[in-house]
Design a protein around this motif. Structure first.
Motif, PDB file in Angstrom:
ATOM      1  N   UNK A   1      -2.831  -2.961   1.418  1.00  0.00           N
ATOM      2  CA  UNK A   1      -1.386  -2.732   1.343  1.00  0.00           C
ATOM      3  C   UNK A   1      -0.602  -3.957   1.800  1.00  0.00           C
ATOM      4  N   UNK A   2      -1.075  -4.614   2.860  1.00  0.00           N
ATOM      5  CA  UNK A   2      -0.400  -5.820   3.332  1.00  0.00           C
ATOM      6  C   UNK A   2      -0.622  -6.978   2.368  1.00  0.00           C
ATOM      7  N   UNK A   3      -1.809  -7.066   1.803  1.00  0.00           N
ATOM      8  CA  UNK A   3      -2.073  -8.107   0.801  1.00  0.00           C
ATOM      9  C   UNK A   3      -1.153  -7.915  -0.414  1.00  0.00           C
TER      10      UNK A   3
ATOM     11  N   UNK B   1      -4.994 -17.483   6.550  1.00  0.00           N
ATOM     12  CA  UNK B   1      -4.473 -16.284   7.194  1.00  0.00           C
ATOM     13  C   UNK B   1      -5.374 -15.124   6.814  1.00  0.00           C
ATOM     14  N   UNK B   2      -6.058 -14.568   7.801  1.00  0.00           N
ATOM     15  CA  UNK B   2      -6.948 -13.433   7.565  1.00  0.00           C
ATOM     16  C   UNK B   2      -6.221 -12.135   7.911  1.00  0.00           C
ATOM     17  N   UNK B   3      -6.244 -11.186   6.992  1.00  0.00           N
ATOM     18  CA  UNK B   3      -5.689  -9.862   7.246  1.00  0.00           C
ATOM     19  C   UNK B   3      -6.851  -8.971   7.666  1.00  0.00           C
ATOM     20  N   UNK B   4      -6.821  -8.464   8.882  1.00  0.00           N
ATOM     21  CA  UNK B   4      -7.978  -7.763   9.435  1.00  0.00           C
ATOM     22  C   UNK B   4      -7.588  -6.388   9.953  1.00  0.00           C
TER      23      UNK B   4
ATOM     24  N   UNK C   1       3.825  -3.763   4.164  1.00  0.00           N
ATOM     25  CA  UNK C   1       2.794  -3.022   3.431  1.00  0.00           C
ATOM     26  C   UNK C   1       3.395  -2.483   2.146  1.00  0.00           C
ATOM     27  N   UNK C   2       2.568  -2.310   1.163  1.00  0.00           N
ATOM     28  CA  UNK C   2       3.006  -1.802  -0.142  1.00  0.00           C
ATOM     29  C   UNK C   2       1.895  -0.919  -0.686  1.00  0.00           C
TER      30      UNK C   2
ATOM     31  N   UNK D   1      10.273   0.508   0.967  1.00  0.00           N
ATOM     32  CA  UNK D   1       9.000   0.656   0.269  1.00  0.00           C
ATOM     33  C   UNK D   1       7.879  -0.075   1.005  1.00  0.00           C
ATOM     34  N   UNK D   2       8.116  -0.440   2.245  1.00  0.00           N
ATOM     35  CA  UNK D   2       7.135  -1.190   3.019  1.00  0.00           C
ATOM     36  C   UNK D   2       7.400  -2.681   3.053  1.00  0.00           C
TER      37      UNK D   2
END
Length: 334
Positions: free
Chosen positions: A180-182, A168-171, A321-322, A7-8
């Motif tokens: 999705x990653x968050x 941690x920045x998701x960019x 990812x979700x 499911x990611x």
């Protein structure tokens, strides 16, 4: 192992979620009335299919064994008269666990790990599954309460120590890829035993996760402004406690077993967060979306579908990812 997603979610995150479901159902089973059945997802529903998918994830190393092995570093380092290693990343491969440190460490590593250079410790899985625990293990705080998987590569599942990052920045140019990653990170923080000592505050948009989990350590902010104020306040409070105890940071506090209020890290997760600072090892960590002026920080740069880099460490990976639908199905299970 590292490229296997369910499911990611990574294998470790999947196992953590299934473990949380099992704990909840055991509790419901104990509390049920005679003749009453505990709620289960109906057959052939999306929620049931999601559970079956997560149960497919192999467990080459149990989450509990990894957690115990990292906890056991505390008494092992104390007995050896050395500081706790400053672990930034943990790589869990098919047969070994690798600890990547954020600074050179020339002291002898704690058993059962061996050094593969000044910033790398390794141990085989079978050396981390010893059922005999140190007698005084419970006398020591868990040194790394904010570990979470962010994805994997062709050799290993990759976990980040959020405290080592500070921020941690998701960019990504794709906003949905960031969300999705968050979601994947939030879901794991809420259900994995690796992070069950961390206090987690998520943005209002993830309130359904906090409501479903019902944990006293997981909450959703009422609004983004309140979340920003709480972040600033928590950073200052932790800094004052550490300064008052005469230790340089939260890892040092756990090593010295002082400043107890900083032992359980607080993780803030929100797309709208714009922290002025969140120093590494401050007992406060931030997972946010998009670039920030705050330094130092780590970045998970999602460069395309199924591809990303963890910088400044230069680690190439497939990000966890979700999707929104998968997230909703998992919420039905808890």
């Amino acid at each position: 192992l590292g490229q296997a997603f369910f499911l990611g979610l990574t294998t470790l995150a999947s196992a953590g979620f299934i473990g949380e479901i099992a704990r909840r159902r055991r509790r419901q089973q104990r509390l049920r009335r005679t003749g009453e059945r505990i709620p289960l997802p109906a057959a052939k529903t999306p929620a049931a299919a999601a559970e079956l998918e997560l149960r497919r994830a192999p467990q080459l190393l149990k989450v509990e064994d990894l957690k115990r092995a990292l906890h056991a570093l505390a008494p092992a380092c104390a007995n050896a008269g050395r500081d706790l290693p400053r672990i930034g990343v943990v790589r869990v491969g098919d047969h070994t666990v690798e600890l990547l440190l954020t600074e050179d460490d020339d002291a002898a590593p704690a058993h059962p790990f061996i050094a593969r250079g000044p910033r790398t410790w390794t141990a085989a899985h079978h050396d981390l599954t010893d059922p005999v625990q140190p007698d005084d293990l419970d006398d020591y705080p868990e040194p790394y309460p904010a570990l979470v998987t962010i994805g994997g590569d062709h050799e290993a599942v990759i976990l980040v120590n959020l405290e080592a990052a500070g921020i941690l920045s998701i960019e990504s140019a794709d906003d949905e890829a960031v969300r999705a990653t968050m979601r994947a990170i939030a879901c794991e923080l809420a259900t994995s035993t690796l992070s069950d000592r961390a206090v987690v505050l998520v943005e209002p948009e993830l309130c359904d996760l906090a409501d479903a989990c019902g944990s006293v350590l997981l909450d959703a902010a009422d609004n983004h402004q309140a979340m920003a104020r709480r972040l600033k306040s928590d950073i200052k409070r932790a800094a004052d406690v550490l300064d008052g105890a005469g230790v340089k940071d939260a890892l040092h506090a756990r090593s010295e077993r002082t400043a107890e209020s900083t032992w359980n890290a607080t993780v803030f997760l929100g797309t709208e967060l714009r922290p002025e600072s969140a120093p590494p090892w401050s007992a406060v960590a931030v997972v946010k979306a998009g670039p920030t002026d705050s330094e130092p920080r780590w970045r998970l740069e999602i460069t395309g579908p199924g591809h990303g880099w963890l910088e400044p460490l230069g680690i190439e990976l497939l990000p966890a990812h979700l999707s929104d639908d998968a997230f909703a199905h998992l919420l039905e299970l808890v």
